[in-house]
Design a protein around this motif. Sequence first.
Motif, short mmCIF file in Angstrom:
data_model
loop_
_atom_site.label_atom_id
_atom_site.label_comp_id
_atom_site.label_asym_id
_atom_site.label_seq_id
_atom_site.Cartn_x
_atom_site.Cartn_y
_atom_site.Cartn_z
N VAL A 244 0.84 -1.20 0.00
CA VAL A 244 0.00 0.00 0.00
C VAL A 244 0.87 1.25 0.00
CG1 VAL A 244 -1.69 1.30 1.33
CG2 VAL A 244 -1.94 -1.17 1.08
N PHE A 245 1.95 1.21 0.79
CA PHE A 245 2.88 2.35 0.85
C PHE A 245 3.55 2.58 -0.50
CE2 PHE A 245 7.16 4.04 1.96
CZ PHE A 245 6.75 5.25 2.49
N ALA A 246 3.95 1.49 -1.17
CA ALA A 246 4.59 1.61 -2.48
C ALA A 246 3.63 2.21 -3.50
CB ALA A 246 5.06 0.24 -2.96
N ALA A 247 2.34 1.83 -3.42
CA ALA A 247 1.38 2.39 -4.36
C ALA A 247 1.07 3.85 -4.06
CB ALA A 247 0.09 1.56 -4.32
N GLY A 248 1.13 4.22 -2.80
CA GLY A 248 0.78 5.59 -2.43
C GLY A 248 1.88 6.60 -2.61
N LEU A 249 3.17 6.15 -2.60
CA LEU A 249 4.28 7.09 -2.73
C LEU A 249 4.20 7.97 -3.98
CD1 LEU A 249 7.50 5.25 -1.46
CD2 LEU A 249 6.52 7.36 -0.59
N PRO A 250 4.08 7.39 -5.18
CA PRO A 250 4.09 8.26 -6.37
C PRO A 250 2.84 9.10 -6.53
CG PRO A 250 3.70 5.97 -7.00
CD PRO A 250 4.02 5.97 -5.54
N PHE A 251 1.74 8.71 -5.87
CA PHE A 251 0.49 9.43 -6.08
C PHE A 251 0.19 10.47 -4.99
CE2 PHE A 251 -0.10 5.37 -8.31
CZ PHE A 251 -0.42 5.84 -9.57
N TYR A 252 0.69 10.23 -3.78
CA TYR A 252 0.35 11.13 -2.68
C TYR A 252 1.56 11.85 -2.09
CZ TYR A 252 -4.06 8.61 -2.91
OH TYR A 252 -5.22 8.05 -3.35
N VAL A 253 2.70 11.15 -2.01
CA VAL A 253 3.88 11.75 -1.39
C VAL A 253 4.72 12.51 -2.42
CG1 VAL A 253 5.95 11.31 -0.01
CG2 VAL A 253 3.90 9.93 0.34
N ALA A 254 4.94 11.90 -3.59
CA ALA A 254 5.77 12.54 -4.62
C ALA A 254 5.26 13.92 -5.03
CB ALA A 254 5.90 11.62 -5.84
N PRO A 255 3.94 14.12 -5.23
CA PRO A 255 3.48 15.47 -5.59
C PRO A 255 3.83 16.53 -4.56
CG PRO A 255 1.77 13.87 -6.06
CD PRO A 255 2.84 13.13 -5.30
N ALA A 256 3.98 16.14 -3.29
CA ALA A 256 4.30 17.11 -2.26
C ALA A 256 5.73 17.62 -2.38
CB ALA A 256 4.06 16.51 -0.88
N VAL A 257 6.64 16.80 -2.92
CA VAL A 257 8.03 17.23 -3.05
C VAL A 257 8.30 17.87 -4.40
CG1 VAL A 257 8.84 15.48 -1.44
CG2 VAL A 257 8.80 14.96 -3.88
#
Length: 402
Positions: free
Chosen positions: A18-31
């Motif tokens: 779940v974390f791997a799927a969420g990184l590019p969609f939720y965390v990456a846009p923040a950086v």
Amino acid sequence: MKLRVGAALFGLGVLLLVFAAGLPFYVAPAVTKLPYDLEPTTSIAEAKNATFLKITASGSSVSIEVPQGDLVSNVEVIPQPDDTKDRLPKELKGDAVIWDVYQTVRRTDNEDVVSQYSTELALYRISGAAAPWKDQWLNETGADQTPVGNVSYSGQIYKFPFDTGKRDYQVFDRDLKRALPAKFTGTEKVKGIDAYRFEQRIENEVLATPESSIQTLVGKFAPGATSGQIVYSNTRTLWVDPVTGSYVNVREQQHKELRPNTGSPTVLLDADFNYTDDTVSRSVQTVKDNRFKIGLISFWGPIAAGVLGLIALVVGVWLVTRPEGGAARHRAEPPVVAPVADPTPTRVDQEPVRDTDTVEQPKPQPVGGPLTDEIPPASTNWKSEDPTVPTQRPAPGEVEQR
């Protein structure tokens, strides 16, 4: 214990996936947005053997000259997180940041100030383009009071978008107060990183100049003229990191001249500004650090988390479904052992096989009486009062007892 460990690994695997799927969609846009608390930065550019206009006011007199010398330009960008939080309108909150920017151009020989400006503006956090903010301002004269809203920024100013494309962009020019196209001209290496090269050509543009300033310049350099205009040209070359949109190198070949209605033109500015080597090195290092963070979160992080999640999931399922080793042993049927056949079976009434090659030694006879260690051979010669119980026959010299 095995079941608990397996269940824990299974849950960890699901969490990592779940974390791997969420990184590019939720965390990456923040950086990939301009942060509110960005550290202040300073860019330094030098122009060797430049020609420039120098106006010095001393009391009621004004001195005007066009000397030559080396110039150094310092541009300082200071983000304003508190103003960003409190002063932006509702439609820009979360999408823009407020920056204060200061530039000072000095002579390197005596540190005299040649020109300076200060400004406050809002930039979109993703595109880096100017946001329509009514409180933006620009001060080019050093006046104590600057009218708010005296400039309308547009296009790219101090950076390009995250994930910059290979296309033309509108870049704001401070002298003209409007944006003009900067054409994409290719990719070049700048201290080891690939940068996109953009070029903006401004040729013979007439600057909006107060009439009082024109008359002062005409009176100094073209006494016979009654009017004139300042014509501006600039070849601006920008090397941009395509991942972050940051400038890694900048060159501006500026030219300004006074063209009176009568007489010869006078060059007021001829300077070739280039980022210093130290500024380029710091810009490249910052780009490398930011590229690593973005790549870690948007690419390598999801891959690593996904692989670890799958491994934990598989191992967890295997531990939960694997049969117990001890129970398996108890449930297993004992192996059937086939009897080993005697190659030389012996019949019951068959005489023992003797080794004919061995000479049989005579067996020693027992010595002594009934207290010897030798167990006497069994005998059936027993006598007893009870006719069913035999008794032993008397030994030689003994009287039979009844």
